[in-house]
Design an enzyme around this catalytic site. Structure first.
Site, PDB file in Angstrom:
ATOM      1  N   TYR A 158       2.597  88.082  78.375  1.00  0.00           N
ATOM      2  CA  TYR A 158       1.740  86.897  78.202  1.00  0.00           C
ATOM      3  C   TYR A 158       1.602  86.566  76.702  1.00  0.00           C
ATOM      4  CZ  TYR A 158      -1.648  83.485  79.934  1.00  0.00           C
ATOM      5  OH  TYR A 158      -2.301  82.328  80.264  1.00  0.00           O
ATOM      6  N   LYS A 165      -5.386  81.897  74.879  1.00  0.00           N
ATOM      7  CA  LYS A 165      -6.462  81.859  75.905  1.00  0.00           C
ATOM      8  C   LYS A 165      -7.748  82.477  75.354  1.00  0.00           C
ATOM      9  CE  LYS A 165      -4.403  79.952  79.539  1.00  0.00           C
ATOM     10  NZ  LYS A 165      -4.640  78.531  79.847  1.00  0.00           N
TER      11      LYS A 165
HETATM   12  P1  NDP Z   1       1.783  73.478  85.680  1.00  0.00           P
HETATM   13  O1  NDP Z   1       3.108  73.743  85.062  1.00  0.00           O
HETATM   14  O2  NDP Z   1       1.738  72.847  87.002  1.00  0.00           O
HETATM   15  O3  NDP Z   1       0.848  72.664  84.679  1.00  0.00           O
HETATM   16  C1  NDP Z   1       0.911  72.792  83.273  1.00  0.00           C
HETATM   17  C2  NDP Z   1       0.547  71.437  82.734  1.00  0.00           C
HETATM   18  O4  NDP Z   1       0.414  71.469  81.299  1.00  0.00           O
HETATM   19  C3  NDP Z   1       1.618  70.399  83.050  1.00  0.00           C
HETATM   20  O5  NDP Z   1       1.063  69.366  83.832  1.00  0.00           O
HETATM   21  C4  NDP Z   1       2.028  69.887  81.684  1.00  0.00           C
HETATM   22  O6  NDP Z   1       2.241  68.497  81.664  1.00  0.00           O
HETATM   23  C5  NDP Z   1       0.781  70.181  80.868  1.00  0.00           C
HETATM   24  N1  NDP Z   1       1.087  70.067  79.447  1.00  0.00           N
HETATM   25  C6  NDP Z   1       1.939  70.823  78.702  1.00  0.00           C
HETATM   26  N2  NDP Z   1       2.001  70.324  77.459  1.00  0.00           N
HETATM   27  C7  NDP Z   1       1.177  69.242  77.414  1.00  0.00           C
HETATM   28  C8  NDP Z   1       0.820  68.302  76.408  1.00  0.00           C
HETATM   29  N3  NDP Z   1       1.313  68.362  75.165  1.00  0.00           N
HETATM   30  N4  NDP Z   1      -0.064  67.311  76.709  1.00  0.00           N
HETATM   31  C9  NDP Z   1      -0.587  67.221  77.953  1.00  0.00           C
HETATM   32  N5  NDP Z   1      -0.281  68.081  78.959  1.00  0.00           N
HETATM   33  C10 NDP Z   1       0.597  69.069  78.686  1.00  0.00           C
HETATM   34  O7  NDP Z   1       1.099  74.933  85.693  1.00  0.00           O
HETATM   35  P2  NDP Z   1      -0.308  75.504  86.144  1.00  0.00           P
HETATM   36  O8  NDP Z   1      -0.936  74.636  87.149  1.00  0.00           O
HETATM   37  O9  NDP Z   1      -0.031  76.921  86.472  1.00  0.00           O
HETATM   38  O10 NDP Z   1      -1.132  75.482  84.785  1.00  0.00           O
HETATM   39  C11 NDP Z   1      -2.377  74.845  84.616  1.00  0.00           C
HETATM   40  C12 NDP Z   1      -3.319  75.724  83.814  1.00  0.00           C
HETATM   41  O11 NDP Z   1      -3.611  76.888  84.588  1.00  0.00           O
HETATM   42  C13 NDP Z   1      -2.783  76.232  82.478  1.00  0.00           C
HETATM   43  O12 NDP Z   1      -3.819  76.218  81.524  1.00  0.00           O
HETATM   44  C14 NDP Z   1      -2.415  77.681  82.790  1.00  0.00           C
HETATM   45  O13 NDP Z   1      -2.434  78.506  81.640  1.00  0.00           O
HETATM   46  C15 NDP Z   1      -3.539  78.021  83.752  1.00  0.00           C
HETATM   47  N6  NDP Z   1      -3.340  79.225  84.560  1.00  0.00           N
HETATM   48  C16 NDP Z   1      -2.253  79.329  85.398  1.00  0.00           C
HETATM   49  C17 NDP Z   1      -2.076  80.454  86.172  1.00  0.00           C
HETATM   50  C18 NDP Z   1      -0.898  80.608  87.091  1.00  0.00           C
HETATM   51  O14 NDP Z   1      -0.659  81.717  87.571  1.00  0.00           O
HETATM   52  N7  NDP Z   1      -0.154  79.571  87.390  1.00  0.00           N
HETATM   53  C19 NDP Z   1      -3.049  81.575  86.120  1.00  0.00           C
HETATM   54  C20 NDP Z   1      -4.160  81.343  85.252  1.00  0.00           C
HETATM   55  C21 NDP Z   1      -4.284  80.204  84.494  1.00  0.00           C
HETATM   56  P3  NDP Z   1       3.752  67.906  81.775  1.00  0.00           P
HETATM   57  O15 NDP Z   1       4.298  68.545  82.975  1.00  0.00           O
HETATM   58  O16 NDP Z   1       3.520  66.445  81.916  1.00  0.00           O
HETATM   59  O17 NDP Z   1       4.442  68.331  80.511  1.00  0.00           O
HETATM   60  C1  KAL Z   2       1.890  87.499  82.439  1.00  0.00           C
HETATM   61  C2  KAL Z   2       2.298  86.397  83.032  1.00  0.00           C
HETATM   62  C3  KAL Z   2       3.752  86.173  83.258  1.00  0.00           C
HETATM   63  C4  KAL Z   2       4.271  84.964  82.559  1.00  0.00           C
HETATM   64  C5  KAL Z   2       4.260  85.000  81.051  1.00  0.00           C
HETATM   65  C6  KAL Z   2       3.855  83.939  80.385  1.00  0.00           C
HETATM   66  C7  KAL Z   2       3.338  82.695  80.997  1.00  0.00           C
HETATM   67  C8  KAL Z   2       2.754  81.787  80.208  1.00  0.00           C
HETATM   68  C9  KAL Z   2       2.211  80.495  80.712  1.00  0.00           C
HETATM   69  C10 KAL Z   2       2.712  79.283  79.925  1.00  0.00           C
HETATM   70  C11 KAL Z   2       1.775  78.122  80.201  1.00  0.00           C
HETATM   71  C12 KAL Z   2       4.114  78.983  80.404  1.00  0.00           C
HETATM   72  C13 KAL Z   2       4.899  78.007  79.568  1.00  0.00           C
HETATM   73  O1  KAL Z   2       4.439  77.489  78.565  1.00  0.00           O
HETATM   74  C14 KAL Z   2       6.285  77.712  80.084  1.00  0.00           C
HETATM   75  C15 KAL Z   2       7.105  76.838  79.125  1.00  0.00           C
HETATM   76  O2  KAL Z   2       7.587  77.618  78.034  1.00  0.00           O
HETATM   77  C16 KAL Z   2       8.359  76.291  79.873  1.00  0.00           C
HETATM   78  N1  KAL Z   2       7.986  75.455  81.043  1.00  0.00           N
HETATM   79  C17 KAL Z   2       7.873  74.112  80.980  1.00  0.00           C
HETATM   80  O3  KAL Z   2       8.065  73.472  79.950  1.00  0.00           O
HETATM   81  C18 KAL Z   2       7.446  73.403  82.258  1.00  0.00           C
HETATM   82  C19 KAL Z   2       8.536  72.425  82.647  1.00  0.00           C
HETATM   83  C20 KAL Z   2       6.094  72.737  81.994  1.00  0.00           C
HETATM   84  C21 KAL Z   2       5.596  71.959  83.174  1.00  0.00           C
HETATM   85  O4  KAL Z   2       5.185  73.795  81.736  1.00  0.00           O
HETATM   86  C22 KAL Z   2       4.159  73.576  80.867  1.00  0.00           C
HETATM   87  N2  KAL Z   2       3.322  74.626  80.717  1.00  0.00           N
HETATM   88  O5  KAL Z   2       4.007  72.545  80.295  1.00  0.00           O
HETATM   89  C23 KAL Z   2       1.316  85.329  83.422  1.00  0.00           C
HETATM   90  C24 KAL Z   2       1.297  84.980  84.898  1.00  0.00           C
HETATM   91  C25 KAL Z   2       1.010  86.216  85.737  1.00  0.00           C
HETATM   92  C26 KAL Z   2       0.186  83.935  85.160  1.00  0.00           C
HETATM   93  C27 KAL Z   2       0.421  82.600  84.505  1.00  0.00           C
HETATM   94  C28 KAL Z   2       1.658  81.866  84.857  1.00  0.00           C
HETATM   95  C29 KAL Z   2      -0.519  82.159  83.647  1.00  0.00           C
HETATM   96  C30 KAL Z   2      -0.545  80.858  82.945  1.00  0.00           C
HETATM   97  O6  KAL Z   2      -1.325  80.730  81.996  1.00  0.00           O
HETATM   98  O7  KAL Z   2       0.136  79.915  83.370  1.00  0.00           O
END
Ligand code: NDP
Ligand code: KAL
Length: 257
Positions: A158, A165
């Site tokens: 992470y 975070k």
């Molecule tokens: P998604 O990939 O569905 O959502 C991530 C979102 O972040 C996307 O909609 C993306 O928008 C948006 N984003 C990234 N860069 C920008 C930017 N510059 N401006 C505006 N929006 C941006 O993943 P999750 O639903 O999993 O993630 C949502 C939140 O939940 C995050 O904060 C993540 O850390 C948190 N979280 C997720 C967990 C998991 O296991 N999935 C666990 C705990 C917390 P776009 O696609 O348009 O780029």
């Molecule tokens: C320990 C866990 C395993 C995964 C390690 C790191 C996860 C980090 C989350 C972070 C938000 C992921 C990214 O930023 C992905 C990005 O580099 C590439 N993906 C993209 O660009 C896609 C297309 C867009 C939609 O994504 C975003 N974010 O814009 C953590 C796990 C167990 C739990 C998770 C996934 C936590 C979390 O914060 O999401």
């Protein structure tokens, strides 16, 4: 006090597709009768989000662009919302990003640029959004963000996102202190791992989910619906005494040693 959000308007930031946690929150708010405004980062997912929003069959729903790395975008987005709806009652901030190369190996190798990018999008954005949203929350309101256990403890891979975070979690407390006097509450939900687009490409995600199923007190993984319903509570008056808090919606995994 009820869970009905009829007559209230909420901004949901961070729907990328139907698996997004933001979409789980949107569905819970929609079911409670709320009016919804969606924001998306770039054109990349606009069509997909538009299709999803249409499935709500709510003509009052709005969809606006907002890249949170851009101050002008944030200011314009909330100015547009003010012009189109006036008052809002809350914001769901569901946004995080870090460079892929900073999400494996040793944390200490993170570059200055990668460190700042992750903090910019994943932590600073909450403060920038809260500041603009405040002007529209004239009847009080509730801001909810999403965090993860990796900000409290070391979780393998992470890395930079854990440090970001931790900054987000502290921001929740400082913002709660600033905004309480205006009747605005600020809280976080710490969600258990959910398979979303952000989690895609994580090589050992299956084993992370398996560990939760085997060890978490509830012996099951977290769903978007569970996070959506916890957010509904935080947006409703039932949580009127709660601010600066982090609720873990993770099957109880965080209590384990
Ligand atoms: P998604 O990939 O569905 O959502 C991530 C979102 O972040 C996307 O909609 C993306 O928008 C948006 N984003 C990234 N860069 C920008 C930017 N510059 N401006 C505006 N929006 C941006 O993943 P999750 O639903 O999993 O993630 C949502 C939140 O939940 C995050 O904060 C993540 O850390 C948190 N979280 C997720 C967990 C998991 O296991 N999935 C666990 C705990 C917390 P776009 O696609 O348009 O780029
Ligand atoms: C320990 C866990 C395993 C995964 C390690 C790191 C996860 C980090 C989350 C972070 C938000 C992921 C990214 O930023 C992905 C990005 O580099 C590439 N993906 C993209 O660009 C896609 C297309 C867009 C939609 O994504 C975003 N974010 O814009 C953590 C796990 C167990 C739990 C998770 C996934 C936590 C979390 O914060 O999401």
């Amino acid at each position: 006090m009820t869970l009905s959000l009829k007559g209230r308007t909420y901004v949901v930031m961070g729907v990328a597709n139907k698996r997004s946690i933001a979409w789980g929150i949107a569905r819970s708010l929609h079911a409670a009768g709320a009016r919804l405004i969606f924001t998306y980062a770039g054109e990349r997912f606009e069509a997909e989000v538009r299709k999803l929003v249409e499935t709500l069959e709510d003509e009052t729903a709005l969809l606006l662009p907002c890249d949170v790395t851009n101050d002008e975008d944030i200011v314009k987005c909330f100015a547009d919302i003010k012009e189109k709806v006036g008052v809002i009652h809350g914001v769901a901030h569901c946004i995080a990003f870090a460079n892929k190369e900073d999400l494996s190996g040793e944390y200490m190798n993170v570059s200055r640029e990668g460190f700042l990018l992750a903090h910019n999008i994943s932590a600073y954005s909450l403060t920038a959004v809260a500041r603009e949203a405040k002007a529209l929350m004239t009847e009080g309101g509730s801001i909810v963000t999403l965090t993860y256990l990796g900000g409290e403890r070391v979780v393998q891979n992470y890395n930079i996102m854990g440090v970001a975070k931790a900054s987000l979690d502290a921001s929740v407390k400082y913002l709660a202190n600033d905004l309480g006097q205006y009747g605005i509450r600020v809280n976080a939900i710490s969600a258990g791992p959910i398979r979303t687009l952000s989690a895609k490409g994580v090589s050992d995600f299956n084993s992370i989910l398996k560990e939760i199923e085997e060890r978490a007190p509830l012996r099951r993984t977290t769903t978007q619906e569970e996070v959506g319903d916890a957010a509904l509570f935080l947006f409703s008056d039932l949580s009127r005494g709660v601010t600066g808090e982090c609720i873990h919606v993770d099957s109880g995994y965080h209590i384990l040693a």
